[in-house]
Design a protein around this motif. Structure first.
Motif, short mmCIF file in Angstrom:
data_model
loop_
_atom_site.label_atom_id
_atom_site.label_comp_id
_atom_site.label_asym_id
_atom_site.label_seq_id
_atom_site.Cartn_x
_atom_site.Cartn_y
_atom_site.Cartn_z
N VAL A 174 -0.54 3.04 -6.49
CA VAL A 174 -1.62 2.19 -5.97
C VAL A 174 -2.88 2.36 -6.81
O VAL A 174 -3.57 1.38 -7.12
CB VAL A 174 -1.89 2.50 -4.48
N ALA A 175 -3.18 3.59 -7.22
CA ALA A 175 -4.36 3.83 -8.06
C ALA A 175 -4.20 3.18 -9.43
O ALA A 175 -5.16 2.60 -9.97
CB ALA A 175 -4.59 5.34 -8.21
N ILE B 295 6.25 4.59 0.15
CA ILE B 295 6.99 5.84 0.39
C ILE B 295 8.33 5.60 1.07
O ILE B 295 9.12 6.52 1.22
CB ILE B 295 6.16 6.89 1.18
N GLU C 237 4.37 10.71 -1.03
CA GLU C 237 3.01 10.19 -0.84
C GLU C 237 2.17 10.29 -2.11
O GLU C 237 1.45 9.36 -2.46
CB GLU C 237 2.33 10.96 0.30
N THR C 238 2.29 11.40 -2.83
CA THR C 238 1.48 11.59 -4.04
C THR C 238 1.79 10.52 -5.08
O THR C 238 0.88 9.89 -5.64
CB THR C 238 1.73 12.99 -4.63
N ALA D 110 3.24 7.62 -4.57
CA ALA D 110 2.87 6.31 -4.03
C ALA D 110 1.38 6.06 -4.22
O ALA D 110 0.97 4.96 -4.59
CB ALA D 110 3.26 6.21 -2.56
N ARG D 111 0.58 7.07 -3.98
CA ARG D 111 -0.86 6.92 -4.19
C ARG D 111 -1.19 6.72 -5.67
O ARG D 111 -2.11 5.98 -6.02
CB ARG D 111 -1.60 8.13 -3.63
N ARG D 112 -0.42 7.36 -6.58
CA ARG D 112 -0.63 7.15 -8.01
C ARG D 112 -0.33 5.70 -8.41
O ARG D 112 -1.03 5.12 -9.24
CB ARG D 112 0.27 8.08 -8.82
N ASP E 236 0.86 -1.17 0.00
CA ASP E 236 0.00 0.00 0.00
C ASP E 236 0.91 1.23 0.00
O ASP E 236 2.13 1.13 0.16
CB ASP E 236 -0.91 -0.03 1.23
N TRP E 237 0.34 2.40 -0.13
CA TRP E 237 1.16 3.61 -0.28
C TRP E 237 2.09 3.88 0.89
O TRP E 237 3.20 4.38 0.67
CB TRP E 237 0.31 4.82 -0.63
N PRO E 238 1.73 3.58 2.17
CA PRO E 238 2.70 3.85 3.24
C PRO E 238 3.98 3.01 3.10
O PRO E 238 5.06 3.45 3.49
CB PRO E 238 1.94 3.49 4.51
#
Length: 142
Positions: free
Chosen positions: A88-89, A74, A81-82, A84-86, A69-71
């Motif tokens: 995962v998305a 990173i 964080e941005t 990492a979230r991309r 997951d994003w945590p």
């Protein structure tokens, strides 16, 4: 009638003077024994580590981009964080990554970043049932 302190009687003391002296002697002996042991370990055998001069151990970790997951993502160098979230998305929208190079499809991941992350990424490939069982067995071992 003066205000004189009553003489301390032997019955009011917790320990006799001889007992107090014996305890003090034992404490000094223990302190001397600990000091002698420390000196023998530090000076004669050289077992103490000078923290200012010791080398830093390298942290070895690998991230599975198909499960992290994003945590967790990173933790990679230069990945915020941005981004990492991309990642995962993108994985949620397109499914598993088939290779590490497929990360380049995520907006913001260039060749330099990908090469800096490569040592920290687990090998990606189709996860067979046998490989999954072997991975789970390895994770259960201490």
């Amino acid at each position: 009638m003066g205000l004189e302190k009553p003489a301390e009687s032997a019955a009011n003391r917790l320990l006799r003077r001889a007992d107090q002296a014996a305890i003090a002697g034992l404490a000094l002996f223990a302190l001397a024994a600990i000091s002698a042991y420390w000196i023998s370990q530090a000076k004669l055998r050289g077992r103490l580590i000078d923290l200012d001069r010791s080398s830093r151990p390298a942290a070895a970790f690998r991230v599975d981009v198909n499960q992290a997951d994003w945590p967790e993502l990173i933790e990679l160098p230069g990945l915020g964080e941005t981004l990492a979230r991309r990642i995962v998305a993108w994985r949620a929208a397109h499914g598993r990554f088939n290779s590490i190079d497929q990360l380049r499809a995520v907006s913001g991941v260039g060749p330099k970043r990908l090469e800096s992350w490569r040592p920290y990424l687990r090998a990606i490939g189709p996860l067979t049932e046998q490989a999954s069982l072997e991975r789970d067995k390895g994770a259960q071992r201490p």
